[in-house]
Design a protein around this motif. Structure first.
Motif, short mmCIF file in Angstrom:
data_model
loop_
_atom_site.label_atom_id
_atom_site.label_comp_id
_atom_site.label_asym_id
_atom_site.label_seq_id
_atom_site.Cartn_x
_atom_site.Cartn_y
_atom_site.Cartn_z
N ASP A 51 -13.39 2.64 14.84
CA ASP A 51 -13.90 3.58 15.84
C ASP A 51 -13.14 4.90 15.70
O ASP A 51 -11.97 5.00 16.06
CB ASP A 51 -13.74 2.99 17.24
CG ASP A 51 -14.46 3.82 18.29
OD1 ASP A 51 -15.01 4.88 17.93
OD2 ASP A 51 -14.47 3.41 19.47
N ARG A 52 -13.82 5.92 15.18
CA ARG A 52 -13.15 7.19 14.88
C ARG A 52 -13.89 8.38 15.50
O ARG A 52 -13.76 9.50 15.01
CB ARG A 52 -13.05 7.39 13.37
CG ARG A 52 -12.17 6.40 12.66
CD ARG A 52 -12.28 6.55 11.15
NE ARG A 52 -12.29 7.96 10.75
CZ ARG A 52 -11.18 8.67 10.55
NH1 ARG A 52 -10.00 8.10 10.70
NH2 ARG A 52 -11.27 9.93 10.18
N ALA A 57 -13.79 14.28 15.81
CA ALA A 57 -14.04 15.48 16.61
C ALA A 57 -12.85 16.44 16.62
O ALA A 57 -12.98 17.56 17.14
CB ALA A 57 -14.40 15.08 18.04
N MET A 58 -11.74 16.04 16.07
CA MET A 58 -10.56 16.90 16.05
C MET A 58 -10.76 18.06 15.07
O MET A 58 -11.53 17.95 14.11
CB MET A 58 -9.32 16.10 15.63
CG MET A 58 -8.88 15.05 16.63
SD MET A 58 -7.41 14.13 16.00
CE MET A 58 -7.05 13.10 17.41
N ASP A 73 -9.47 5.63 17.76
CA ASP A 73 -9.84 5.86 19.15
C ASP A 73 -9.17 4.86 20.09
O ASP A 73 -8.84 5.20 21.23
CB ASP A 73 -11.37 5.78 19.30
CG ASP A 73 -12.07 6.99 18.71
OD1 ASP A 73 -11.36 7.82 18.08
OD2 ASP A 73 -13.30 7.12 18.83
N ALA A 74 -8.97 3.62 19.62
CA ALA A 74 -8.34 2.63 20.48
C ALA A 74 -6.91 3.05 20.81
O ALA A 74 -6.46 2.92 21.96
CB ALA A 74 -8.36 1.26 19.79
N MET A 75 -6.18 3.56 19.84
CA MET A 75 -4.81 3.99 20.10
C MET A 75 -4.79 5.22 20.99
O MET A 75 -3.92 5.35 21.86
CB MET A 75 -4.11 4.27 18.78
CG MET A 75 -2.65 4.67 18.95
SD MET A 75 -1.78 4.88 17.37
CE MET A 75 -1.75 3.19 16.80
N LEU A 76 -5.75 6.12 20.79
CA LEU A 76 -5.81 7.31 21.64
C LEU A 76 -6.09 6.95 23.09
O LEU A 76 -5.73 7.70 24.00
CB LEU A 76 -6.88 8.27 21.12
CG LEU A 76 -6.62 8.90 19.74
CD1 LEU A 76 -7.78 9.82 19.37
CD2 LEU A 76 -5.32 9.68 19.73
N GLY A 77 -6.73 5.81 23.30
CA GLY A 77 -7.04 5.39 24.66
C GLY A 77 -5.92 4.69 25.37
O GLY A 77 -5.99 4.45 26.58
#
Length: 292
Positions: A51-52, A57-58, A73-77
């Motif tokens: 999941d990227r 989007a960066m 995305d999981a780590m960013l969450g």
């Protein structure tokens, strides 16, 4: 004449060996820069999730660092996991910079040691030259007073003057002092030879950053290789083999060349720190703007 030759040989031999023991300590300290305690590399070697959406989007320059950090995305969450991962990345980058900076400082110490040895040789020879001149004048005076033999006095003056002159010339040309420097763990060789980040077991985040092309140009390692080529174009052809090898005999020029190459690597690592800070600021701003 034999006496004069013996003096020259003795001074040349002794002057070049002054303080042989004193230089061993900085040589031993040159091996003390290697990183002893590793950060948990398993955290850096983790594979990014599939999941990227947020990663893609960066901005391009930020995404380059995020991909090297293997964010998803999981780590960013998960803010706690994200902060822990960023701390590990910071330790990886900081350790690499500290090691290269330490190696560069040690090379400065070794250059100063060789310079001190050459200065000690020149000082010794100069003092002996002065002593020979004084002894020659004294001996000539004694001969004149005791025997009034002008021939013997003239011979003594010629021999003494020749010896003092020879010593004075030698003082201006000290021997090219060298030392043996071993570096089985050669960070320069790692950076040059690793074709991709998976080839190294230490500092994986740093290596991924070094091989990743910048948004507006080549990768940091390609830039380094170009700078190194320019540096080696100004020195002997066998210098790269010494710099990137397991060690050998170094003189002051070789030590200075290795220091320059390390400083160029350190400059690129400092730029990587700016890249890391760019990612950190971006994540901080997004975290502050996100709803609680």
């Amino acid at each position: 004449m034999r006496l004069a030759c013996a003096v020259l040989v003795l001074v040349a031999g002794c002057g070049g060996s002054l303080d042989r023991v004193r230089h061993l300590e900085p040589m031993r300290r040159a091996d003390s820069c290697a990183r002893i305690t590793d950060v948990p590399w398993t955290a850096l070697d983790r594979a990014a999730g599939s999941d990227r959406t947020r990663i893609d989007a960066m901005p391009d320059d930020v995404r380059r660092v995020a991909e090297a950090a293997r964010l998803d995305d999981a780590m960013l969450g998960d803010r706690i996991v994200l902060v822990e991962h960023l701390l590990v990345l910071h330790a990886d980058l900081g350790g690499a910079i500290a090691e290269v900076d330490c190696l560069s400082d040690q090379l400065e110490d070794l250059q100063a040691e060789l310079a001190d040895r050459e200065a000690a040789f020149s000082l010794t020879v100069t003092l002996v030259s002065i002593a020979v001149g004084a002894l020659t004048a004294t001996a000539s005076g004694v001969i004149d007073l005791a025997t009034h033999d002008d021939l013997v006095s003239a011979v003594v003056q010629i021999i003494g003057g020749a010896a003092a002159t020879a010593l004075g010339v030698i003082a201006f040309f000290p021997p090219n002092e060298t030392l043996t420097l071993e570096h089985d763990r050669n960070v320069l060789r790692v950076v040059r030879d690793a074709r991709d980040a998976d080839d190294v077991t230490r500092a994986p985040f740093v290596m991924r950053m070094l091989v990743a092309p910048r948004v507006d140009g080549p990768s940091p390692r390609e830039t380094l290789e170009r700078r190194w080529s320019d540096t080696f174009a100004l020195v002997d052809d066998d210098m790269p083999a010494l710099i990137f090898g397991n060690g050998g005999r170094y003189d002051r020029d070789a030590l200075r060349t290795r220091e320059v190459v390390l400083e160029q690597l350190e400059a690129e690592l400092q730029l990587l720190r700016q890249d890391y800070e760019l990612l950190s600021r971006y994540l901080f701003e997004r975290s502050r703007d996100a709803p609680p």
